[in-house]
Design a protein around this motif. Structure first.
Motif, PDB file in Angstrom:
ATOM      1  N   ARG A 112       0.724  -1.124   0.150  1.00 49.54           N
ATOM      2  CA  ARG A 112      -0.120  -0.274   0.044  1.00 49.54           C
ATOM      3  C   ARG A 112       0.885   1.320   0.020  1.00 49.54           C
ATOM      4  N   LYS A 133       1.074   4.394  -3.028  1.00 45.63           N
ATOM      5  CA  LYS A 133       0.971   5.861  -2.652  1.00 45.63           C
ATOM      6  C   LYS A 133       2.350   6.623  -3.378  1.00 45.63           C
ATOM      7  N   GLU A 165      -6.450   8.321  -7.973  1.00 47.04           N
ATOM      8  CA  GLU A 165      -7.150   7.263  -6.819  1.00 47.04           C
ATOM      9  C   GLU A 165      -7.099   6.020  -7.345  1.00 47.04           C
ATOM     10  N   ARG A 218      -8.414   0.510  -4.373  1.00 42.50           N
ATOM     11  CA  ARG A 218      -8.366   0.332  -2.796  1.00 42.50           C
ATOM     12  C   ARG A 218      -8.845   1.648  -2.088  1.00 42.50           C
ATOM     13  N   GLU A 219      -8.254   2.656  -2.576  1.00 45.35           N
ATOM     14  CA  GLU A 219      -8.697   4.010  -1.998  1.00 45.35           C
ATOM     15  C   GLU A 219      -9.909   4.463  -2.266  1.00 45.35           C
ATOM     16  N   GLN A 243     -12.195   2.115   0.006  1.00 47.72           N
ATOM     17  CA  GLN A 243     -12.270   2.478   1.390  1.00 47.72           C
ATOM     18  C   GLN A 243     -13.025   3.697   1.715  1.00 47.72           C
ATOM     19  N   ARG A 244     -13.064   4.757   0.542  1.00 50.34           N
ATOM     20  CA  ARG A 244     -13.650   5.817   0.685  1.00 50.34           C
ATOM     21  C   ARG A 244     -15.031   5.969   0.427  1.00 50.34           C
TER      22      ARG A 244
END
Length: 477
Positions: A416, A420, A458, A461-462, A465-466
């Motif tokens: 992760r 990023k 983005e 995964r991001e 989660q959001r």
């Protein structure tokens, strides 16, 4: 490529890429050969059945190679010929040199023979004062140019008429017209006396029939028949894998060879030779010597690469390979070019000088798909790359990157974090459309030829989660 000054692999590739005539010539030739093969296959019918049968024949033969070689050698000797098994290039050439000295040979005429190219016969004969002349037109051209073949079946495909006229003019001592018919007439005139006066004739061997001890040659120019008939001594140089058990087996592979190579139903000449001249024969050599060459072929026996010995040297894999089309045969550096050369050469000679060849492929699989005996060439290229990694031949930086990648892939937190970081680190290299066209480090070579997608702003995964896990849509609403 010059025989006396071979360039490093990358320079050979650049040389091919920067030769517009070569690239256009290969493009045209590939299209012509592919179309011819497709027409010939349609006429033959049931192509896959023929391929399956040929594969089975070659598999059986190589699995029992020692038996069929013994049977073939016994029958050659029963027919009045002499057989010599050469484990190495040196042994093969030494036998030939001893024979040339014993016959007090001054000139040798040769029909097309990849094994004689592989063992550098011409150079070694010249060192002892024996003139070796290639009689295949394409081979004659590249001999004058002091180059190696650039294609298995079309060795001078990289030469245009102007270049050929210049080569012939050096022999003639005068300018020659850049006309195909005129150039062919000149070559025919030059070679005629060589055929008549040669002390030894050297040929290759397309197939050797074990049950009768016969040599089978295929050609379109007739030079093989002259080479094997007029000189008093005929020398056959054959790779040890060129065996077929029976004439019935020969029919299967011989039906596929010209169709796969040039799209012909059959070549202009198919010649079968069974021993030297007999008592009542009107022509033919007084002696036949068969040199059966290993020279690294046994390295493949009993390994995952054994089926490379099934190859019938049709050149079909070269005629579909996109890499070969762009860089040409000389970029491969060895006698055997294209996908088959990228596999065979490192097996015969090891990785020390040939470690780049397994990477000279897009791994598209076209070579495997077209191979008439179903050799899994692209799988072998992957396996050879794996072997190089196992031997730690890949660059240290590359090994470090893959170790780092492996560590990250096994650690969710590092994975992760890496995603990023990549998004931010690669942002300066992305254009307005979201592609990396000037990638850093190892990506530079990739992005010189193609655009690489930049990481999304983005990640999935991001987004999940959001919003996604709560039933949101891709826009987060």
């Amino acid at each position: 490529m010059s025989l006396s000054n071979p360039l490093p692999f990358k320079q050979r590739v650049e040389q091919g890429l920067n030769d517009p005539f070569l690239r256009q010539s290969l493009k045209n030739a590939q299209a012509r050969f592919r179309e011819g093969k497709q027409r010939a296959a349609q006429i033959l019918g049931n192509l896959e059945e023929w391929r399956t049968r040929a594969e089975a024949i070659r598999h059986h033969t190589i699995e029992h190679l020692d038996y069929y070689l013994d049977q073939f050698a016994t029958n050659v000797e029963n027919n009045g010929g002499t057989v010599f098994f050469a484990e190495t290039e040196q042994e093969a050439v030494d036998y030939l040199i001893r024979l040339a000295k014993a016959k007090q040979a001054k000139t040798v005429i040769k029909s097309k023979s990849m094994v004689s190219e592989e063992t550098h016969v011409n150079k070694r004969l010249e060192e002892i004062g024996v003139e070796a002349i290639e009689s295949d037109l394409g081979e004659y051209i590249i001999q004058l140019a002091k180059e190696m073949p650039s294609h298995i079946i079309a060795p001078a495909i990289h030469k245009n008429r102007r270049q050929i006229a210049q080569l012939f003019a050096e022999v003639a001592g005068k300018e020659l017209p850049e006309d195909t018919s005129a150039l062919t007439r000149f070559a025919r005139h030059q070679l005629r006396d060589k055929f008549l006066n040669a002390d030894i004739g050297i040929s290759g061997c397309n197939f050797a029939v074990a049950e009768t001890g016969s040599i089978v040659l295929v050609s379109n120019e007739g030079n093989a028949r002259l080479t094997t008939t007029l000189p008093k001594t005929h020398v056959v140089m054959m790779g040890m894998e060129r065996i077929v058990p029976t004439w019935e087996d020969l029919d299967a592979v011989l039906s596929l060879l010209p169709r796969s190579a040039t799209g012909q139903k059959i070549t202009s000449y198919v010649t079968a030779l069974t021993g030297p001249r007999r008592e009542n024969d009107q022509d033919g050599p007084e002696e036949m010597h068969v040199i059966i060459v290993d020279n690294g072929r046994s390295n493949a026996l009993g390994t995952e690469y054994q089926s490379i010995l099934h190859c019938i040297r049709c050149g079909a894999c070269l005629n579909v390979c996109p890499v070969y089309r762009h860089i040409g045969g000389h970029a491969y550096g060895g006698v055997y070019t294209g996908p088959v050369g990228a596999v065979l050469t490192p097996i015969l000679e090891g990785f020390d000088e040939w470690e780049e060849l397994p990477y000279a492929s897009s791994l598209c699989g076209a070579c495997t798909e077209t191979c008439p005996v179903k050799i899994p060439l692209h799988d072998m290229l992957i396996d050879l790359r794996r072997d190089e990694v196992d031997e730690k031949r890949s660059p240290g930086v590359e090994r470090f990157i893959f170790r780092l990648f492996g560590t990250a892939m096994n650690n969710p937190a590092l994975y992760r974090l890496g995603l990023k970081m990549a998004k931010h680190l690669l942002k300066p290299f992305a254009d307005d459309e979201g592609f990396l066209n000037k990638g850093p480090g190892p990506l530079k070579a990739w992005t010189e030829e193609r655009d690489f997608p930049a990481p999304a702003k983005e990640s999935f995964r991001e987004w999940w989660q959001r919003a996604g896990r709560y039933g949101g849509d891709p826009d987060g609403r």
